[in-house]
Design a protein around this motif. Structure first.
Motif, short mmCIF file in Angstrom:
data_model
loop_
_atom_site.label_atom_id
_atom_site.label_comp_id
_atom_site.label_asym_id
_atom_site.label_seq_id
_atom_site.Cartn_x
_atom_site.Cartn_y
_atom_site.Cartn_z
N ILE A 168 0.84 -1.20 0.00
CA ILE A 168 0.00 0.00 0.00
C ILE A 168 0.87 1.25 0.00
O ILE A 168 1.85 1.35 0.74
N ASN A 169 0.52 2.20 -0.84
CA ASN A 169 1.19 3.50 -0.85
C ASN A 169 0.58 4.36 0.24
O ASN A 169 -0.34 5.15 0.01
N TRP A 170 1.11 4.23 1.45
CA TRP A 170 0.50 4.88 2.61
C TRP A 170 0.55 6.40 2.52
O TRP A 170 -0.34 7.10 3.02
N LYS A 171 1.57 6.94 1.88
CA LYS A 171 1.68 8.40 1.78
C LYS A 171 0.54 8.98 0.96
O LYS A 171 0.18 10.15 1.13
N LYS A 172 -0.03 8.16 0.11
CA LYS A 172 -1.19 8.59 -0.68
C LYS A 172 -2.39 8.91 0.22
O LYS A 172 -3.24 9.73 -0.12
N TYR A 173 -2.42 8.26 1.39
CA TYR A 173 -3.55 8.43 2.30
C TYR A 173 -3.25 9.39 3.45
O TYR A 173 -4.02 9.50 4.40
N ASN A 174 -2.13 10.08 3.36
CA ASN A 174 -1.76 11.06 4.38
C ASN A 174 -2.84 12.13 4.51
O ASN A 174 -3.30 12.68 3.51
N GLU A 175 -3.23 12.45 5.74
CA GLU A 175 -4.33 13.38 5.98
C GLU A 175 -3.88 14.72 6.54
O GLU A 175 -4.71 15.55 6.93
N ALA A 176 -2.57 14.94 6.62
CA ALA A 176 -2.08 16.18 7.23
C ALA A 176 -1.12 16.90 6.29
O ALA A 176 -0.42 16.27 5.49
N SER A 177 -1.06 18.21 6.39
CA SER A 177 -0.14 19.00 5.59
C SER A 177 1.22 19.10 6.26
O SER A 177 2.22 19.37 5.62
N GLY A 178 1.25 18.89 7.58
CA GLY A 178 2.50 18.95 8.33
C GLY A 178 3.05 17.56 8.58
O GLY A 178 3.52 16.88 7.66
#
Length: 380
Positions: free
Chosen positions: A311-321
């Protein structure tokens, strides 16, 4: 401290030596043994396009050259080097960036170009890897951007053998380096093989069959929430010291006397490092930045771990920081899932490759430890 280092290194014969050599080694300041090349290359006035090595092209602590760029892409003045000269990164010398180059080129001004005066260069390449050389290189100037201080280093005495013995030492240690290189290549090939096989397995280009030769059922689409539940980590500071490991997104942290979960689990970061899944077996505790999985349904933990690796987990990142994931986001991810029987076959097959990779890693570490011991005993 500098005077203490000088006294510390006043031994004149190595602990380990080839039998055909005897007698004390010559004592001489480093400045008499090696020199730093001062030849410069200005890409603004010189149109010759040469291979260019920057600090990022040199591996830490291995001597491996990872790549290079070209001088026509540069603007700042560079150092010129020739084939068989030794490069040593003077900026942040604790990173241990060194290389014995096999071509002519230019390099960053933050890299020393070293040549032997009383030492042959393949011996010099081993010398810059020694504890003593690195100790004095790290008596540096500057705090935010520390640099090795050649003025100080040049006055430190070193003991060296005659060139025939230098060559014998260098040849022997080069053979050890080649063994480590071969072991590293083997590990890299195994990792590439696993990656390729996983790609074919999860694209269903490769399918496993049952023990009776029959085909397994088709893979079915599932949301992750259908095949396991997600648990949240907790603070551990109220607990006493013990033998239960505590994990965060960076890995093992400490050990406590209670556990949050006991069994097989796959963990993934909630905050911080969100793309490094971890497979854990047994009793453990996780902090609040690390999710763990449990209550597996129609799935086995080892196969879930394989899914998590793809899974490309960074694709699901929910924060800008700071990167972050939520339970709801993880639970909504859709995947294709084979039958339990095929999951077991896949997991066992890939685990056998993992075991070979782990064995290769252990061999590399053992060889590196052997090399480190040789450097300590074959040099003064």
């Amino acid at each position: 401290m500098k005077s203490n280092l000088r006294r510390l290194f006043m031994l004149n014969v190595p602990k380990l030596r080839f039998g055909e050599f005897s007698g004390e080694w010559e004592n001489s300041e480093l400045n008499n043994l090696i020199e730093i090349s001062s030849k410069k290359f200005n890409p603004k006035t010189n149109n010759e396009n040469m291979k260019c090595i920057e600090l990022e092209h040199i591996s830490q602590g291995t001597g491996e050259l990872l790549g290079f760029t070209y001088s026509n892409k540069q603007e700042s003045t560079k150092n010129i080097f020739k084939k068989n000269q030794v490069l040593f990164g003077k900026l942040r010398p604790y990173l241990k960036k060194y290389s014995l180059v096999n071509f002519d080129g230019v390099c960053s001004s933050e890299i020393w170009v070293l040549d032997g005066k009383k030492v042959v260069n393949n011996y010099l390449f081993q010398l810059v890897q020694t504890y003593k050389f690195n100790q004095i290189a790290n008596i540096s100037s500057g705090s935010k951007m520390p640099r090795a201080d050649w003025k100080y280093m040049s006055e430190i005495p070193f003991f060296i053998p005659q060139k025939l013995e230098q060559q014998k030492i260098a040849t022997f240690l080069t053979a050890v380096d080649k063994k480590i290189e071969q072991q590293t290549k083997k590990k890299t090939l195994l990792e590439a093989y696993k990656k390729g096989v996983m790609q074919k397995i999860f694209s269903q280009e490769i399918r496993f069959k049952g023990d009776d030769g029959g085909e397994y059922e088709d893979w079915v689409e599932k949301k992750l929430e259908e095949i396991f539940k997600i648990g949240s980590g907790k603070d551990y500071k109220h607990l006493s010291s013990g033998n239960i490991p505590v994990y965060g997104t960076g890995g093992y942290m400490t050990s406590v006397n209670e556990y949050l979960y006991d069994g097989e689990s796959v963990c993934i970061g909630r905050k911080g490092t969100i793309d490094k899944p971890r497979y854990i077996v047994g009793k453990f505790w996780t902090v609040d930045t690390l999710f763990y999985t449990h209550s597996f349904n129609q799935s086995i933990p080892k196969f879930v771990y394989l899914i998590f690796q793809r899974i490309n987990w960074k694709k699901y990142n929910e924060a800008s920081g700071v990167p972050s994931l939520s339970k709801s986001t993880i639970e909504s991810i859709k995947i294709n899932l084979p039958s339990l029987e095929e999951q077991i076959k896949i997991a066992n097959f890939l685990s056998s490759i993992d075991q070979k990779i782990e064995q290769a890693s252990k061999q590399i570490e053992a060889s590196k430890a052997f090399k480190k011991g040789l450097l300590q005993q074959m040099f003064v």
